[in-house]
Scaffold this active site. Structure first.
Site, PDB file in Angstrom:
ATOM      1  N   GLY A 252      79.370  30.855  37.981  1.00 45.13           N
ATOM      2  CA  GLY A 252      80.605  30.290  37.456  1.00 45.13           C
ATOM      3  C   GLY A 252      81.678  31.352  37.340  1.00 45.13           C
TER       4      GLY A 252
ATOM      5  N   GLY B 235      85.931  36.863  33.997  1.00 48.01           N
ATOM      6  CA  GLY B 235      85.298  37.347  35.212  1.00 48.01           C
ATOM      7  C   GLY B 235      84.342  36.338  35.811  1.00 48.01           C
TER       8      GLY B 235
ATOM      9  N   GLY C  39      87.072  33.051  31.956  1.00 49.13           N
ATOM     10  CA  GLY C  39      88.364  33.672  31.702  1.00 49.13           C
ATOM     11  C   GLY C  39      88.345  35.173  31.928  1.00 49.13           C
TER      12      GLY C  39
ATOM     13  N   ASP D  93      84.896  32.952  19.424  1.00 46.37           N
ATOM     14  CA  ASP D  93      85.136  32.061  20.563  1.00 46.37           C
ATOM     15  C   ASP D  93      84.002  31.045  20.688  1.00 46.37           C
ATOM     16  OD1 ASP D  93      86.718  31.129  22.600  1.00 46.37           O
ATOM     17  OD2 ASP D  93      85.892  32.459  24.121  1.00 46.37           O
TER      18      ASP D  93
END
Length: 666
Positions: free
Chosen positions: A346, A351, A349, A464
Site C-alpha cells: 500500500g 511512504g 501519507g 493518529d
C-alpha cells in the site's frame, strides 16, 4: 540397631525431598534417563526424541521430584538445557519440543503432530492434567492461537499458550535478535521459577553466547495449584507428516537455586546434515577446469564490487548505539525482491509499504520506505523510533528496526497478513465483518492504547488512531500500528509537543485551540474510531449532508432522539448483541466528548468494555458540539496543520485538510 538405621534412612530421604535437589548432564552417555516410544540415547551421548515421521518420544528424569515442602507452596527451581531441531525438508512445517512438569511419565493417549504426543482432543485443557510446559513451537496452528510458526510459549494443562513470543533473544546492549528454531543449530534455554515472587522467566540464546540479562518471556503465576507434591520433569516431541529430528544435548536442574551451567565444549556433537560425496572430477579434469574457475573468480569479484557500490551505507558514530536495531539495506532489498511493485502492500501519507521475507530467519516483515530530506532531527527521530521498538504488546504492531540510506529511511514491522481494518470496513462490501470480530478488535485496540498510555515505562501518545492504522494479524486480532506521529514523555510530566498532527475527523476540538496533544486527545480519536467500526461509516463523508456527514454529530443526534441503534451499521442487520452495540455507541460518544475533562481514561474504557464498571449516563449538554471544530472547517480549502516536530521533518511540513479528505475519504 536395625530400627536406628531405618530411622536414619527415612530422615535422610525426607531431608533430600525437602532440600535443594540438583543434577547435570553434559551429554547423556550412560545417564539414567526414562525413555519412551522413539526416544533413544545415541552412541555419542545425544538424547534423540524423534528421527522420522509418525513418531513421538518422551524422556524424563527417572525419579519424581518433591516440589512442595511442608508449607504446600511450590518451591523455586531452575532449569537449563540445550536443544537442536533439524528438518529434512525445510519447506514443510513440523512440530517442535516441549519441556514439561508432569504428574506422570506415560501418555498412552497422546496423539502425534500438534498434540506433542501428550494430549488428545478429549483431555486437552483439563485442569486435572496438572501439566506445566514450555513449548518451542515450529508450527503455526490457529486452533491453539499460535502467533507464528517460530515461537516460545508457556502453557498450562494444554496447548494454548498463556504467554508467548517469537523465538528471539535480547542482547545485553538492548537489541532484539530473531532466532530460527529449525536452523539445526544448538540453542540454549533457561527456565526459572521464583516461588516467592510467583514468576516464571524463559530465556533463549545461541549456544555460543552467554545467558542474556533480559528474559524473552516473564509471566507472573502461582504454580502451587498446578504442580502437585511429587512431579516428573522431562521432554516430549512428536512428528506426523514431516520427518523431524529432535535432539537434547545437555540438561541441568536445581531446586531452590541456580542450575549448574552446561559446558558447551563437553556437549556431544550434532551429526552432519547430509552426506559428503567425493568426486574424481578434481583429480581427472583439474588441468581443464582451472581456466574456467579462474574466469568465474574474476566474474565473482567484479559482481561483489558492483554490489558493494550499490548497497553502500554510511554508519555515523552517534548511530552505533542503535546498531542492534539497524537492518542492512542489502537484506531489505533482497527481502522485498528489489522493492518490486509485486510486493507493494500500500501507499500511505508517509511512504510506500512492501512485503518482504528475511532470508536468514524466513520471517515475513512489512518494510515502509520513507523519504527524509532534512538531516536536522535525524538523530532524535531514530532515537524515538528505537524506543518505540521496545514496545511489547499483542495488540501493537511490532516495530523490529530501521535502515538508513542516503535520504531515505526504511522502517521494518511485523507483517500483518489480513491488512488494515478500513479496507474490510469500506472497500470489500462482499466480505462483511461480523459484530463479534468488530467488538473483539475494539477491545484489542483499547488494550494496546492502555498499554501505551499507562503500562509502559514511558507515556506514548499515538496521535493518529484510525481504522487505517489498525492492522489485522492472521487470527484477525486488531493491532494498532503506524507510530510515525507518536511522541514519548515520562510518566508524571506533560508532553512537550505543541504541533497539531493527525487525521482530519479524528482531531479533538481543543487541538485547534491549544495545539497540545495529550492522552485525552488520543481518547477522542479512539472514540471516533469506535463509532466508525460500529456504524460502518467514515468520520467525515463529504457526499452526505452537513448533518449526516459528521459521524459523531449524527450518532449524538440518534442518541438524543432515543434511537441510538439506528446508527448501527446497516450491513449487520440485527446480527449483533444489542447490549454490546449500545455500549460501544455510547462509549464512543463519551470518549469523543467536546470537553476533555469529561472523557474517560483508557483504563476506565477497558473497565466499561469488560463490564467491570457501569457506563456513566450521557449528558445532552454539549454532545452535539463534539465535532464543532470539524463542522466549522468542513469544506474549507485553506485549513492546514503544520508538522515540524522531529518525527515529521522530511515527511512534508504541511498537510492540506481538503486534500486529506478527498484522498482518504475522511
Amino acid at each position: 540397631m536395625f530400627s536406628k538405621l531405618l530411622m536414619w534412612f527415612l530422615l535422610m530421604r525426607l531431608a533430600a525431598s525437602e532440600g535443594d535437589y540438583n543434577f547435570i548432564y553434559n551429554g547423556f552417555r550412560g545417564a539414567n534417563i526414562s525413555l519412551d516410544s522413539s526416544a533413544v540415547i545415541t552412541s555419542n551421548g545425544l538424547l534423540l526424541l524423534t528421527n522420522s515421521t509418525n513418531q513421538k518420544g518422551h524422556a524424563f528424569y527417572p525419579n519424581p521430584l518433591h516440589f512442595k515442602p511442608s508449607h504446600g507452596k511450590t518451591q523455586s527451581f531452575s532449569i537449563n538445557f540445550v536443544f537442536a531441531i533439524m528438518l529434512r525438508y525445510p519447506s514443510v512445517s513440523a512440530s517442535g519440543i516441549a519441556f514439561m512438569i508432569s504428574p506422570t511419565k506415560e501418555f498412552p493417549g497422546g496423539e502425534l503432530g500438534q498434540f506433542w504426543g501428550i494430549f488428545n482432543p478429549t483431555n486437552i485443557g483439563n485442569s486435572s492434567n496438572h501439566i506445566a510446559s514450555i513449548e518451542l513451537d515450529t508450527a503455526l496452528d490457529p486452533v491453539f492461537g499460535d502467533i507464528n510458526d517460530n515461537h516460545v510459549g508457556i502453557n498450562i494443562n494444554g496447548l494454548v499458550s498463556n504467554i508467548s513470543a517469537p523465538a528471539a533473544y535480547f542482547t545485553n546492549s538492548g537489541g532484539f535478535k530473531n532466532l530460527s528454531l529449525v536452523s539445526g543449530e544448538p540453542m540454549h534455554v533457561w527456565i526459572e521459577y521464583n516461588g516467592v515472587q510467583n514468576q516464571v522467566n524463559v530465556t533463549l540464546s545461541p549456544i555460543d553466547l552467554p545467558k542474556p540479562d533480559r528474559p524473552l518471556l516473564s509471566w507472573t503465576v502461582d504454580l502451587s495449584s498446578i504442580v502437585l507434591d511429587d512431579m516428573y520433569i522431562g521432554f516430549s516431541a512428536s512428528t506426523k507428516v514431516a520427518p523431524v529430528t529432535h535432539y537434547i544435548l545437555g540438561w541441568s536442574f536445581k531446586m531452590n537455586g541456580q542450575a549448574q551451567a552446561l559446558d558447551p565444549f563437553h556437549l556431544p556433537k550434532l551429526p552432519r546434515i547430509g552426506s559428503k560425496k567425493k568426486s574424481g572430477l578434481l583429480t581427472i579434469g583439474l588441468p581443464a577446469i582451472v581456466p574456467f574457475f579462474t574466469l568465474m573468480a574474476i566474474s565473482a569479484v567484479s559482481l561483489i564490487v558492483r554490489r558493494k557500490i550499490k548497497f553502500t551505507e554510511v554508519l555515523e558514530d552517534w548511530e552505533r548505539e542503535y546498531g542492534t536495531h539497524r537492518f542492512l539495506y542489502k537484506d531489505l532489498y533482497m527481502a522485498t525482491k528489489g522493492f518490486t511493485d509485486k510486493e507493494l502492500l500500500g501507499v500511505g501519507g508517509f511512504g510506500r509499504v512492501y512485503r518482504g521475507v528475511l532470508s536468514a530467519s524466513k520471517v515475513e516483515v512489512a518494510v515502509k520506505r520513507v523519504s527524509h530530506e532534512s538531516r536536522q532531527g535525524m538523530r532524535e527521530f531514530i532515537s524515538e523510533i528505537m524506543s518505540l521498538g521496545r514496545l511489547r504488546h499483542r495488540n501493537l504492531v511490532q516495530l523490529l528496526g530501521y535502515c538508513r540510506r542516503k535520504k531515505e529511511l526504511l522502517l521494518v514491522y511485523d507483517f500483518m497478513p489480513n491488512g488494515s481494518l478500513d479496507k474490510l470496513l469500506f472497500n470489500h462490501p462482499n466480505s462483511m465483518l461480523s459484530w463479534n470480530r468488530r467488538f473483539r478488535i475494539i477491545k484489542g485496540v483499547a488494550s494496546g492504547l492502555l498499554y501505551l498510555h499507562e503500562e509502559w515505562e514511558q507515556v506514548v501518545l499515538h496521535r493518529d488512531i484510525k481504522a487505517s492504522n489498525v492492522l489485522l494479524d492472521s487470527e484477525m486480532n486488531g493491532r494498532l500500528g503506524d507510530f510515525g506521529l507518536a511522541r514519548l514523555y515520562d510518566h508524571g510530566t506533560d508532553p512537550q509537543t505543541s504541533h497539531v498532527v493527525g487525521t482530519f475527523g479524528y482531531l479533538a476540538p481543543e487541538l485547534t485551540r491549544i495545539g497540545k496533544a495529550t492522552r485525552s486527545t488520543d481518547v477522542f480519536a479512539f472514540g471516533v474510531f469506535m463509532l466508525e467500526v460500529a456504524c460502518g461509516r467514515r468520520p467525515i463523508d463529504l457526499r452526505l449532508s452537513a448533518y449526516e456527514g459528521i459521524l459523531v454529530e449524527w450518532v449524538s443526534e440518534c442518541w438524543r432522539r432515543g434511537t441510538i441503534l439506528d446508527a448501527a451499521d446497516q450491513k449487520l442487520g440485527h446480527d449483533y448483541e444489542v447490549e454490546e452495540m449500545e455500549l460501544v455507541l455510547k462509549l464512543g460518544l463519551l470518549c469523543s466528548h467536546p470537553l476533555s475533562s469529561a472523557r474517560p481514561s483508557m483504563r476506565q474504557v477497558m473497565q466499561y468494555l469488560d463490564h467491570d464498571a457501569p457506563l456513566p449516563k450521557l449528558s445532552s449538554d454539549g454532545l452535539g458540539a463534539a465535532i464543532v471544530a470539524v463542522g466549522q472547517y468542513k469544506g474549507s480549502d485553506d485549513l492546514r496543520f503544520s508538522c515540524p516536530s522531529s518525527l515529521e521533518q522530511g515527511f512534508g511540513s504541511t498537510t492540506s485538510v481538503q486534500e486529506s479528505v478527498l484522498s482518504d475519504g475522511r
